[in-house]
Design a protein around this motif. Structure first.
Motif, PDB file in Angstrom:
ATOM      1  N   ILE A   1      85.622  52.336  43.776  1.00  0.00           N
ATOM      2  CA  ILE A   1      86.167  51.067  44.307  1.00  0.00           C
ATOM      3  C   ILE A   1      86.279  51.121  45.833  1.00  0.00           C
ATOM      4  N   TRP A   2      86.256  52.311  46.400  1.00  0.00           N
ATOM      5  CA  TRP A   2      86.307  52.387  47.866  1.00  0.00           C
ATOM      6  C   TRP A   2      85.054  51.767  48.479  1.00  0.00           C
ATOM      7  N   LEU A   3      83.941  51.920  47.791  1.00  0.00           N
ATOM      8  CA  LEU A   3      82.703  51.309  48.300  1.00  0.00           C
ATOM      9  C   LEU A   3      82.805  49.781  48.185  1.00  0.00           C
ATOM     10  N   GLN A   4      83.339  49.309  47.061  1.00  0.00           N
ATOM     11  CA  GLN A   4      83.480  47.851  46.909  1.00  0.00           C
ATOM     12  C   GLN A   4      84.374  47.289  48.002  1.00  0.00           C
ATOM     13  N   ALA A   5      85.486  47.996  48.255  1.00  0.00           N
ATOM     14  CA  ALA A   5      86.430  47.513  49.267  1.00  0.00           C
ATOM     15  C   ALA A   5      85.740  47.437  50.627  1.00  0.00           C
ATOM     16  N   THR A   6      84.993  48.477  50.988  1.00  0.00           N
ATOM     17  CA  THR A   6      84.330  48.477  52.290  1.00  0.00           C
ATOM     18  C   THR A   6      83.275  47.376  52.353  1.00  0.00           C
ATOM     19  N   SER A   7      82.578  47.164  51.248  1.00  0.00           N
ATOM     20  CA  SER A   7      81.530  46.127  51.288  1.00  0.00           C
ATOM     21  C   SER A   7      82.147  44.738  51.445  1.00  0.00           C
ATOM     22  N   GLN A   8      83.395  44.571  50.995  1.00  0.00           N
ATOM     23  CA  GLN A   8      84.052  43.263  51.181  1.00  0.00           C
ATOM     24  C   GLN A   8      84.356  42.993  52.655  1.00  0.00           C
ATOM     25  N   VAL A   9      84.749  44.045  53.382  1.00  0.00           N
ATOM     26  CA  VAL A   9      85.121  43.802  54.783  1.00  0.00           C
ATOM     27  C   VAL A   9      83.992  44.085  55.768  1.00  0.00           C
ATOM     28  N   SER A  10      83.052  44.951  55.397  1.00  0.00           N
ATOM     29  CA  SER A  10      81.977  45.322  56.346  1.00  0.00           C
ATOM     30  C   SER A  10      80.614  45.192  55.698  1.00  0.00           C
ATOM     31  N   GLY A  11      80.442  44.159  54.900  1.00  0.00           N
ATOM     32  CA  GLY A  11      79.209  44.006  54.111  1.00  0.00           C
ATOM     33  C   GLY A  11      77.941  44.057  54.943  1.00  0.00           C
ATOM     34  N   GLN A  12      77.987  43.493  56.156  1.00  0.00           N
ATOM     35  CA  GLN A  12      76.744  43.391  56.942  1.00  0.00           C
ATOM     36  C   GLN A  12      76.473  44.635  57.780  1.00  0.00           C
ATOM     37  N   LYS A  13      77.384  45.562  57.719  1.00  0.00           N
ATOM     38  CA  LYS A  13      77.216  46.765  58.522  1.00  0.00           C
ATOM     39  C   LYS A  13      76.252  47.736  57.821  1.00  0.00           C
ATOM     40  N   THR A  14      75.424  48.427  58.601  1.00  0.00           N
ATOM     41  CA  THR A  14      74.505  49.371  57.964  1.00  0.00           C
ATOM     42  C   THR A  14      75.295  50.564  57.417  1.00  0.00           C
ATOM     43  N   ALA A  15      75.064  50.829  56.143  1.00  0.00           N
ATOM     44  CA  ALA A  15      75.750  51.964  55.510  1.00  0.00           C
ATOM     45  C   ALA A  15      74.865  53.206  55.553  1.00  0.00           C
ATOM     46  N   LEU A  16      73.593  53.024  55.208  1.00  0.00           N
ATOM     47  CA  LEU A  16      72.711  54.182  55.043  1.00  0.00           C
ATOM     48  C   LEU A  16      71.561  54.158  56.042  1.00  0.00           C
ATOM     49  N   TYR A  17      71.259  55.326  56.579  1.00  0.00           N
ATOM     50  CA  TYR A  17      70.101  55.488  57.460  1.00  0.00           C
ATOM     51  C   TYR A  17      69.274  56.647  56.936  1.00  0.00           C
ATOM     52  N   PHE A  18      67.962  56.478  56.981  1.00  0.00           N
ATOM     53  CA  PHE A  18      67.065  57.600  56.714  1.00  0.00           C
ATOM     54  C   PHE A  18      66.478  57.953  58.072  1.00  0.00           C
ATOM     55  N   GLY A  19      66.884  59.088  58.632  1.00  0.00           N
ATOM     56  CA  GLY A  19      66.580  59.344  60.050  1.00  0.00           C
ATOM     57  C   GLY A  19      67.271  58.252  60.863  1.00  0.00           C
ATOM     58  N   LYS A  20      66.495  57.619  61.780  1.00  0.00           N
ATOM     59  CA  LYS A  20      67.115  56.566  62.598  1.00  0.00           C
ATOM     60  C   LYS A  20      66.941  55.190  61.969  1.00  0.00           C
ATOM     61  N   ASP A  21      66.230  55.125  60.853  1.00  0.00           N
ATOM     62  CA  ASP A  21      65.924  53.813  60.261  1.00  0.00           C
ATOM     63  C   ASP A  21      67.022  53.360  59.312  1.00  0.00           C
ATOM     64  N   ALA A  22      67.447  52.097  59.532  1.00  0.00           N
ATOM     65  CA  ALA A  22      68.459  51.533  58.624  1.00  0.00           C
ATOM     66  C   ALA A  22      67.867  51.442  57.228  1.00  0.00           C
ATOM     67  N   ASP A  23      68.635  51.827  56.234  1.00  0.00           N
ATOM     68  CA  ASP A  23      68.145  51.811  54.843  1.00  0.00           C
ATOM     69  C   ASP A  23      68.838  50.710  54.047  1.00  0.00           C
ATOM     70  N   GLN A  24      70.171  50.617  54.152  1.00  0.00           N
ATOM     71  CA  GLN A  24      70.896  49.561  53.415  1.00  0.00           C
ATOM     72  C   GLN A  24      72.198  49.217  54.120  1.00  0.00           C
ATOM     73  N   THR A  25      72.617  47.954  54.014  1.00  0.00           N
ATOM     74  CA  THR A  25      73.954  47.575  54.491  1.00  0.00           C
ATOM     75  C   THR A  25      74.964  47.938  53.403  1.00  0.00           C
ATOM     76  N   TYR A  26      76.248  47.843  53.750  1.00  0.00           N
ATOM     77  CA  TYR A  26      77.282  48.116  52.736  1.00  0.00           C
ATOM     78  C   TYR A  26      77.187  47.130  51.569  1.00  0.00           C
ATOM     79  N   ALA A  27      76.859  45.851  51.879  1.00  0.00           N
ATOM     80  CA  ALA A  27      76.755  44.866  50.784  1.00  0.00           C
ATOM     81  C   ALA A  27      75.581  45.239  49.878  1.00  0.00           C
ATOM     82  N   ASP A  28      74.448  45.626  50.497  1.00  0.00           N
ATOM     83  CA  ASP A  28      73.283  46.004  49.686  1.00  0.00           C
ATOM     84  C   ASP A  28      73.573  47.265  48.869  1.00  0.00           C
ATOM     85  N   LEU A  29      74.248  48.204  49.516  1.00  0.00           N
ATOM     86  CA  LEU A  29      74.567  49.460  48.818  1.00  0.00           C
ATOM     87  C   LEU A  29      75.468  49.174  47.613  1.00  0.00           C
ATOM     88  N   ALA A  30      76.491  48.343  47.831  1.00  0.00           N
ATOM     89  CA  ALA A  30      77.400  48.024  46.715  1.00  0.00           C
ATOM     90  C   ALA A  30      76.626  47.325  45.595  1.00  0.00           C
TER      91      ALA A  30
END
Ligand code: AMP
Length: 519
Positions: free
Chosen positions: A16-45
């Motif tokens: 649920i910590w991931l859900q909570a973060t995606s509610q407040v920071s959904g558009q923020k990039t959560a995952l990077y592979f090297g320097k490339d953005a992989d997913q936002t928090y909303a996408d990850l959730a």
């Protein structure tokens, strides 16, 4: 709304910590592979909820074990949270283990599904033929795609604090590894301890995963999810100091967990550069002894970015902490002594130095480090004999010898089994190692005892010289005589090109002992 109660019962699923973060920071990039953005928090959730729904579709029940046997990559975090979201238990297996060792763990944990490196699939199939209830799911750099697509609305499974989250197999230098029962409650206590005692984390920070996710680095991902920070997976999938410097400089405010041997490699690599690497905000080190000369060297190179933790599988990352200030404040009269310590107990544990029956010893007396508190395991998986040995009067017997001063700082001596008794005196290998490492031509050292007809045991030192230097017995012995009591100095020095280490970079003293026996 996130649910914390189910039928009036407190529930705590780490997912649920991931859900909570995606509610407040959904558009923020959560995952990077090297320097490339992989997913936002909303996408990850979203991916995590889909994965969880897929798990349920293919028959995963609450409490079922799912193994992850692969290198660090963004998929790791998706799987971790997907398994938890569905109510499953993660069984992390270091990808460097032999397929036979991994298969042993799969069997012992009775895992239902195992996510494995594509490259390891065939070797694994050959050794797990008889284990029919297990489904292997290969994962490559392309990740893996569960068949479910589209939006899925699926709340995280109800889990209670005592429910299993992470079944961690100890590295087991002798015999088979033991599965440590790590619950949602223990990991939430570990997370709070980190934020109270170890460091702050901000959403503009990133965690760089250079150490294996199957160990402490993976557990620390929880803190960075909770705080909405980024998660950076080096493209190499492993530890390359230059890659780390490049990523840290690019992201600007990076945290990482590193074993002491990794810290040493970072300092060595940085000294060869024409500039000091920037962007590393915090390196938390632990998991094995950090020698005083090495941490002083690292602080000289990188500045006050270091915090030390001491933990073990049975109380993950959460026994004690040596703060950033303790590591860096040279003006403190006890600075050097504290640098050699593992700091003070973290907030959710009580630590004592006790005897074999868990009676507390007086300040400054050497005994076993014993722990109780929220992040301490309830026991081992299916192993009542081991549980009986490891708990005495409610205290976890860590097997580490140590001493505590009146301010609560704990200095580890050695594992009780590593202590050398020579002529009736106790000799702690760590002390001899620290002394040898102060010689400017010594790169690495490991000290062990070997049987001796008159003395019981004698001290033997394995020494690695710095590149381009040659060390003789006379030089080493002279140096020890200058720094140590006579009876502690090694009776034999053996120079090696490198020391044998396990997959977490810990020196394998068992290998050195075997080698000495066969000599
Ligand atoms: P593991 O269960 O594989 O994580 O190994 C835990 C053991 O590593 C502990 O019982 C200690 O012997 C050692 N260890 C962990 N952290 C430290 C530290 N900061 N300093 C010295 N030894 C450590």
């Amino acid at each position: 709304m996130l649910k914390l109660f189910d039928d009036g019962v407190f529930v705590l699923n780490l997912a649920i910590w991931l859900q909570a973060t995606s509610q407040v920071s959904g558009q923020k990039t959560a995952l990077y592979f090297g320097k490339d953005a992989d997913q936002t928090y909303a996408d990850l959730a979203g991916s995590v909820a889909r994965l969880a729904a897929w798990f349920i579709q293919i028959g995963l029940k609450h409490g079922d074990r799912v193994a992850i046997f692969m290198k660090n990559r963004p998929e790791y975090l998706r799987l971790l949270f997907g398994i938890w979201h569905a109510g499953g238990v993660v069984v992390p297996v270091n990808e460097k283990l032999h397929p036979k060792e991994a298969a042993w763990i799969f069997r012992d944990a009775a895992v239902s599904f195992a996510f494995v490196e594509t490259a390891l699939e065939e070797a694994l199939k050959a050794v797990i033929e008889k284990c029919t209830s297990l489904t292997l799911i290969p994962v490559s750099d392309m990740g893996f795609t569960p068949t479910l697509t589209g939006d899925v609305v699926l709340p995280a499974a109800s889990r209670q604090p005592d429910d299993l989250a992470w079944l961690f197999y100890t590295s087991g230098t002798t015999g088979h590894p033991k599965g440590v029962l790590i619950t949602h409650g223990m990991l939430s206590a570990m997370t709070l301890c980190y934020l109270i005692d170890v460091d702050d984390v901000f959403s503009q920070d990133v965690a760089i995963y250079a150490a294996p996710m199957s160990h402490g680095a993976g557990l620390y991902s929880l803190i960075h999810v909770l705080k909405g920070a980024g998660h950076v997976y080096p493209r190499s999938g492993g530890f390359d100091p230059l890659e780390i410097f490049d990523l840290a400089e690019y992201f600007g405010s990076a945290h990482m967990f590193a074993a002491p041997t990794m810290v040493k490699r970072l300092s060595t690599a940085a000294k060869l550069l024409s500039h000091t690497p920037t962007g590393l905000r915090t390196i938390v080190y632990g998991g094995g002894p950090m020698y005083v000369v090495d941490i002083i060297d690292a602080v000289e190179v990188f500045g006050d970015i270091f915090v030390q933790i001491y933990g073990q599988g049975e109380c993950p990352m959460a026994i004690s902490v040596l703060s950033r200030r303790d590591v860096s404040d040279r003006s403190h009269p006890l600075w050097r002594e504290r640098l050699a310590s593992v700091g003070r107990p973290q907030s959710f544990v009580e630590v004592q130095i006790g005897d074999k029956t868990a009676n507390p010893l007086a300040i400054s007396q050497i005994g076993e480090v014993q722990v109780r508190g929220q992040p301490v395991m309830s026991g081992y998986w299916n192993n009542p004999q081991a549980n009986e040995k490891v708990f005495i009067n409610g205290w976890l017997m860590t097997g580490d010898m140590g001493v505590m001063d009146e301010s609560g700082y704990i200095t580890l001596k050695d594992r009780s089994k590593d202590m050398i008794i020579s002529g009736g005196s106790n000799i702690y290998p760590r002390e001899v190692e620290e002394a040898l490492l102060t010689h400017s031509d010594v790169a690495e050292v490991a000290v062990i005892g070997r049987a001796h007809p008159d003395w019981g045991e004698e001290v033997v030192a394995f020494v690695v010289a710095k590149a381009g230097y040659v060390l003789s017995d006379e030089i080493l012995d002279g140096h020890c005589l200058d720094h140590l009591a006579r009876f502690k100095r090694p009776k034999k020095y053996i120079t090696l090109a490198e020391l044998p280490k396990n997959n977490y970079g810990k020196v394998l003293k068992t290998e050195l002992r075997k080698w000495l026996k066969s000599e």
